[in-house]
Scaffold this active site. Structure first.
Site, PDB file in Angstrom:
ATOM      1  N   GLY A 151     -31.122  10.209   7.191  1.00 53.86           N
ATOM      2  CA  GLY A 151     -30.419   9.266   6.684  1.00 53.86           C
ATOM      3  C   GLY A 151     -31.259   8.603   4.855  1.00 53.86           C
ATOM      4  N   GLY A 152     -30.886   9.671   4.771  1.00 53.63           N
ATOM      5  CA  GLY A 152     -31.783   9.754   3.247  1.00 53.63           C
ATOM      6  C   GLY A 152     -33.475   9.222   3.404  1.00 53.63           C
ATOM      7  CD  GLU A 161     -26.424  23.946   4.709  1.00 54.22           C
ATOM      8  OE1 GLU A 161     -26.925  24.863   3.901  1.00 54.22           O
ATOM      9  OE2 GLU A 161     -25.159  23.953   4.457  1.00 54.22           O
ATOM     10  N   PRO A 212     -24.178   3.420   3.913  1.00 60.59           N
ATOM     11  CG  PRO A 212     -22.257   2.257   2.249  1.00 60.59           C
ATOM     12  CD  PRO A 212     -23.133   3.670   2.762  1.00 60.59           C
ATOM     13  CG  HIS A 252     -51.462   0.025  23.310  1.00 58.89           C
ATOM     14  ND1 HIS A 252     -51.199  -1.208  22.751  1.00 58.89           N
ATOM     15  CD2 HIS A 252     -50.812  -0.389  24.542  1.00 58.89           C
ATOM     16  CE1 HIS A 252     -49.499  -1.915  23.101  1.00 58.89           C
ATOM     17  NE2 HIS A 252     -49.734  -0.643  23.964  1.00 58.89           N
ATOM     18  CD  GLN A 269     -61.609 -14.622  13.710  1.00 58.94           C
ATOM     19  OE1 GLN A 269     -62.548 -14.402  12.693  1.00 58.94           O
ATOM     20  NE2 GLN A 269     -61.901 -15.910  13.200  1.00 58.94           N
ATOM     21  CD  GLU A 316     -26.547   8.425   8.693  1.00 60.27           C
ATOM     22  OE1 GLU A 316     -27.134   9.617   9.002  1.00 60.27           O
ATOM     23  OE2 GLU A 316     -26.163   8.556   6.896  1.00 60.27           O
ATOM     24  NE  ARG A 317     -28.797   6.363   3.272  1.00 63.19           N
ATOM     25  CZ  ARG A 317     -28.685   6.845   1.445  1.00 63.19           C
ATOM     26  NH1 ARG A 317     -27.876   6.142   0.225  1.00 63.19           N
ATOM     27  NH2 ARG A 317     -28.367   8.180   1.466  1.00 63.19           N
ATOM     28  CB  SER A 319     -32.692  14.509   0.938  1.00 64.98           C
ATOM     29  OG  SER A 319     -33.572  13.290   1.733  1.00 64.98           O
TER      30      SER A 319
END
Length: 383
Positions: A367-368, A127, A244, A342, A283, A246-247, A132
């Protein structure tokens, strides 16, 4: 590094997904980003290929296949090409909830269309004033006096796939919950055609620009009691069940973005010249890419171990949080180094590396947040 996490069936599926992306997604993707969403017909295409059938029982048209490795293949192939499947990512995250917490009648009503892509779903938790901190949500749903329906009121933010969803799972407060801030929260499956449901803002995001990410409002929306998912007050338990997965999915995506970035940067520095020789000949370039490659190998090892644990039913909430934290925080550093190689091209949104960089940035938030992941890990350590 040789991988053992995927079997022949996963690689056969990978070939199907890769062909789909190369022939149907990449040519049109810039148009999708401009529109802020993928064409609705594309969801039907995914349905025909069986991509929405994972985790859904065969009796409802699904494959019955519960392995999350197929979802990982999708994430890896999308990252390889620098694209997404738009709002379908939210849809793909919901089978576990819609199978475990729905009634037989709800399954019969929703799952067949879910598999074909004719019934697209999304989930609305965040919201404007509660991200979180899920328990801080203020969207309410009051049960009518006759007990036949809820009256839903509130606003949601960052709903992936929200503008084209047919059914949105809305986390709301159906009772005060007492001293438990997580108590009194319920999940309602809301028909987006119902009066009072509105998409009030289509967000222009830094990345994931084809993902149909919107704000939604619900004004006196009548939701039948038969559309309550799980029992009253069980929303947090339902959501905690899918965290779990989702993460893990976000972690896989972060690893895949990093791997794709290393590939892009390696090809670029071989072709780009500076001071009369390929950039790859310097290098510094070799050292940077060597470090990135080693880091990607480590990310792969962590992700593969988590995938095996998840499929075995052994990935805990704390381990999923640790996996997400490590993969997302590490991948962003790899992407930054690869973009730097790049040069100016990396700063243009037409370049694949810039798209990967922008898409990946959200992984440390949704997802937190990383801060929440650290809190979970620290708590598991007794701190």
């Amino acid at each position: 590094m040789r991988r053992t996490v995927f079997q022949d069936e996963h690689e056969a599926f990978r070939a199907v997904v890769r062909d789909l992306i190369e022939t149907e997604v990449v040519p049109a993707y810039s148009e999708w980003e401009t529109a802020g969403r993928v064409p609705r017909d594309f969801y039907l295409r995914l349905g025909k290929l069986g991509i929405f059938g994972f985790g859904i029982p065969e009796e409802f048209g699904g494959s019955g296949e519960k392995s999350f490795k197929f979802n990982a293949v999708i994430a890896e192939e999308c990252a390889r090409a620098g694209v997404t499947f738009g709002g379908a990512s939210a849809h793909l995250a919901l089978p576990a909830t819609l199978v475990k917490y729905t009634t037989p009648e709800q399954k019969q009503r929703w799952l067949p269309g879910f598999v074909t892509g004719e019934l697209m779903t999304a989930i609305a938790i965040t919201e404007p004033g509660a991200g979180s901190d899920v328990a801080g949500l203020r969207t309410t749903a009051e049960l009518s006096e006759d007990g036949t329906h809820y009256v839903l009121n509130g606003a949601k933010a960052f709903v992936s796939g929200g503008a084209q969803a047919d059914l949105v799972l809305v986390a709301c407060r159906t009772s005060a919950g007492g001293s438990d801030r997580r108590g009194g929260m319920s999940l309602l499956a809301v028909d987006t055609r119902a009066p009072g449901v509105a998409v009030d803002s289509e967000l222009v995001t830094l990345g994931l620009r084809s993902s149909d990410i919107v704000g939604m409002t619900f004004t006196d929306v009548r939701v039948p009691v038969g559309d309550l998912v799980g029992g009253p007050g069980e929303a947090f338990a339902c959501l905690a069940d899918i965290f779990p997965q989702e993460r893990l999915g976000i972690a896989v995506g972060a690893y895949a973005h990093a791997a794709a970035a290393v590939h892009l940067a390696t090809e670029h520095v071989r072709e780009r010249t500076a001071f009369g020789k390929p950039v790859a000949a310097f290098q510094n370039t070799k050292f940077v890419l060597a470090d990135c490659k080693v880091t990607v190998n480590a990310l792969q090892a962590v992700v593969d171990q988590a995938l095996e644990a998840f499929d075995a039913g052994e990935l805990t909430a704390e381990e999923a949080a640790a996996t997400k934290l490590y993969c997302t925080e590490t991948a962003v550093r790899v992407l930054d180094k690869c973009l730097q190689l790049h040069g100016g091209l990396g700063f243009t949104m037409d370049s694949p590396i810039a798209r990967l960089y922008a898409d990946n940035r959200a992984s440390r938030i949704f997802g937190g947040t990383s801060e929440i992941m650290r809190t979970i890990v620290a708590k598991s350590m007794g701190l």
